[in-house]
Design an enzyme around this catalytic site. Structure first.
Site, PDB file in Angstrom:
ATOM      1  CB  CYS A  54      -0.078   0.580   1.005  1.00 57.23           C
ATOM      2  SG  CYS A  54       1.514   0.299   0.785  1.00 57.23           S
ATOM      3  CB  SER A  55       1.218   3.828   5.169  1.00 58.22           C
ATOM      4  OG  SER A  55       1.209   2.186   5.350  1.00 58.22           O
TER       5      SER A  55
END
Length: 102
Positions: free
Chosen positions: A8-9
């Site tokens: 994820c980010s």
């Protein structure tokens, strides 16, 4: 042992999902090593994984990561936004297992 990588980010928003996936794997009697990393670490960690699932907010990274995943013969997909939002560890685990069976 199934090795499932989530990206994820920042690597933090999936930490709760990892915990829920581990609980689901334990309930199913599946030995799994599940971990989350930030998008900049995904390429290096792919070499240790059997499958890579990308957080919905990183959908735009899929094409970039597909090249490395293809070279390593690792299935890759984006996590269903509904399952991600609900932190549905069982649904995401099932998706990972399904991808590994293909």
């Amino acid at each position: 042992m199934k090795r499932i990588l989530l990206a994820c980010s920042s690597g933090m928003s999936t930490s709760l999902l990892v915990k829920k996936m581990e609980e689901a794997a334990e309930e199913k009697g599946i030995e799994a090593d599940i971990w989350a990393v930030s998008n900049d670490k995904a390429k290096t960690d792919m070499a240790k994984a059997d499958v890579l699932l990308i957080g919905p907010q990183m959908r735009f990274m899929k094409k970039k990561l597909e090249k490395t995943a293809g070279e390593l013969n690792i299935p890759l997909d984006v996590i269903d936004p509904v399952a991600y939002g609900r932190v549905d560890g069982e649904a995401v685990l099932n998706k990972a297992l399904e991808l590994m069976e293909k």
